[in-house]
Every structure is written in C-alpha cells, then in structure tokens.
Design a protein around this motif. Structure first.
Motif, mmCIF file in Angstrom:
data_model
loop_
_atom_site.group_PDB
_atom_site.id
_atom_site.type_symbol
_atom_site.label_atom_id
_atom_site.label_comp_id
_atom_site.label_asym_id
_atom_site.label_seq_id
_atom_site.Cartn_x
_atom_site.Cartn_y
_atom_site.Cartn_z
ATOM 1 N N ARG A 151 -1.110 9.993 -18.625
ATOM 2 C CA ARG A 151 -1.220 9.495 -20.005
ATOM 3 C C ARG A 151 -2.141 8.278 -20.061
ATOM 4 N NH1 ARG A 151 4.371 9.886 -19.854
ATOM 5 N NH2 ARG A 151 4.627 7.654 -20.241
ATOM 6 N N LEU A 154 -5.680 9.490 -19.889
ATOM 7 C CA LEU A 154 -6.078 10.085 -21.171
ATOM 8 C C LEU A 154 -6.416 9.003 -22.185
ATOM 9 C CD1 LEU A 154 -6.301 12.787 -22.803
ATOM 10 C CD2 LEU A 154 -3.954 12.345 -23.544
ATOM 11 N N ARG A 158 -10.024 8.666 -24.126
ATOM 12 C CA ARG A 158 -10.138 9.204 -25.488
ATOM 13 C C ARG A 158 -9.535 8.347 -26.597
ATOM 14 N NH1 ARG A 158 -8.635 15.606 -24.356
ATOM 15 N NH2 ARG A 158 -9.182 15.587 -22.148
#
Length: 298
Positions: A151, A154, A158
């Motif tokens: 996580r 990510l 992004r």
C-alpha cells in the motif's frame, strides 16, 4: 545409415503428417483472434513462415467494447465501507456502508460536522488504515488485498497528499521538501522537476528557504508542489486551507484547482468550508458515518 532402406526412408512421402493449426500470436477475445501474426512449422529443423491472421469481425467489436469500458474504469471506488472501533469495550461505528465511485479528473468534496467520519474515510481511501468491512479500489487495485508495504508503494507511485498542517520537514529546504516523494522512491535527477513546480506555485525565489522562513501560505504552496511531483492519479486534500486566512486560503484554492486541472488528477478534498466545497464538481455529505447527500449519485 546407408543402403536401400535409408534411401527408401528419405523418399517416403510426408503427406501422412498432420500440419498443426496456426495459433494466434496476439490476444484473443472469447477464444477468437483479434489480429496479429501466427506461425506454422515448416520442418523439423524449426524454420517458420509467417502469415497474418485476419481478425474476426465479432472479436474486433468485443475488443473495442472492452477497451471502451477500460477507459471509464474508476480511479477510486468505495464499496460498502464500514469502520468500527472498540470504545470502552463497546463497538463504535464511525463509517457505515459508505460507497461511491470517482473517474479520472473528477473533483469531489466531502463535508459534514465534526465526528461524521470524513477524515476516517479519507484515510481508508488512501490506504492509511484498514476497513472493518467493505473495500476500496484505488486506480484499479484493491487495497484490502495488499499488505502495508504494498500500500505504501502504491501511494508513492499514484497518490498525492495535501495536509492542513503542511507536514513539511523542518530541516529541509523548500526544494528538498518537494523532492522527498521521488527520492523516497529512489528516483534520480528530481531537482529539476521540483524546481519547475516551485516556479509554478510562485516560489522560484524561495526554493532554498526552510519552512520556518516561509509564511503559512508559502508553506502550503510548497505542500501543493510536493503533492503533484509524482504525477499522481489521485490527490487527497485534508482541510487544505484550514490554517490560512481568507485571502491566502483563496489563493491556495485557486492554485490547487488550477494544478489539478492541468494534471487531470482526480481530487478528493475534506473541508468544513462550504465555499471551497462548492468549487468541486461533486459534493458528498456525511452525517453519523453515512452518506446523507451525494450530488453525483446516479
């Protein structure tokens, strides 16, 4: 070997072999080739010839439909999200069955009284916390299927963040603060990108100043530049003007929406400021952990 038996074997006709059917080299839709090149063996020595397969009309139509659907995939999808804590030995439900979808470039404001679950919802959407039930999909990735490190990776790739309290590193200059997300990712040569963003937010001459040497408005502009440096697919802003006076806050708002429009980023902002909330295309109002108003609901 040699002799008449070997010569007879070389003269034996090969029509009894079944030539293998060519296989499509490109993708298929429902088992039908969508186009590309296929290969057919010519001999045992491995030589090949190439011929182009003609795409089936139905396969092309379905492929175009699939591509069309992909263009409208949600950047953020929240489904039946619930978050419950234990308080004094009793369950306390902060969010209860919340759900919505946002597409690329959408701007959404989440409003509601204190304790309505706004900040909790923002943290769950960004993968900073885990839901009790339900799920969040961020740019097509289910957060509940990732571990903490995944996580974090990510988010680094992004997601951008803007905080009410700026969250600048006091021992780093403005330029270094803006560079932090890319340096944590291991990128090189990030100073040029950081300098360009500081110039865009009007701080080209303040790049080597430390946070203590900057006003509140200037610190938040550094925060905006930092939020956009990784070309985020989605930006989460938690009370981005909450610590600023009216005039400074208005200037930061203008900059936030201008940068967001230029980048085509999906924007989710939490705010008590209804004037700021009305600038978003969509407004979601929470009360008691549930959505009581959604201007973008189907």
């Amino acid at each position: 070997g040699t002799g008449k038996h070997a010569r007879a074997h070389r003269r034996r006709p090969q029509f009894h072999r079944e030539r293998p059917r060519p296989q499509p080299a490109g993708p298929c839709v429902d088992g039908e080739p969508t186009g590309g090149y296929a290969t057919t063996p010519r001999s045992r020595r491995g030589r090949h010839h190439y011929r182009q397969t003609r795409p089936h009309a139905g396969a092309v139509a379905r492929k175009e439909a699939i591509v069309g659907d992909a263009a409208f995939n949600a950047v953020l999808e929240v489904r039946d999200l619930t978050k419950t804590y234990r308080s004094g030995g009793l369950p306390l439900t902060v969010l209860d069955g919340v759900g919505f979808r946002l597409q690329a470039g959408d701007t959404c404001a989440i409003v509601g009284p204190s304790g309505s679950g706004k900040t909790t919802l923002l943290g769950l959407c960004a993968g900073l916390d885990r839901a009790t039930s339900g799920w969040v999909s961020l740019d097509g990735v289910r957060l509940d299927e990732l571990d903490e490190d995944q996580r974090a990776r990510l988010r680094g790739e992004r997601v951008g963040f803007v905080f009410q309290t700026f969250q600048l590193v006091p021992t780093l200059s403005a330029l270094e603060n803006v560079s932090v997300p890319l340096e944590l990712r291991g990128d090189r040569g990030v100073e040029n990108r950081a300098a360009e963003l500081l110039d865009r937010v009007g701080l080209a001459d303040r790049r080597h100043h430390y946070p203590v040497q900057l006003s509140g408005g200037e610190q938040q502009r550094v925060g905006l530049a930092r939020a956009f440096i990784n070309h985020p697919r989605i930006l989460f802003a938690d009370e981005p003007t909450g610590n600023l006076d009216t005039d400074t806050g208005s200037a930061v708002e203008d900059l936030l929406f201008a940068l967001n429009k230029e980048a085509g980023t999906t924007l989710v902002l939490v705010t008590h400021d209804l004037e700021l909330a009305r600038r978003a295309h969509r407004l979601i109002r929470l009360r008691g952990g549930t959505i009581v108003e959604d201007s973008g609901a189907a």
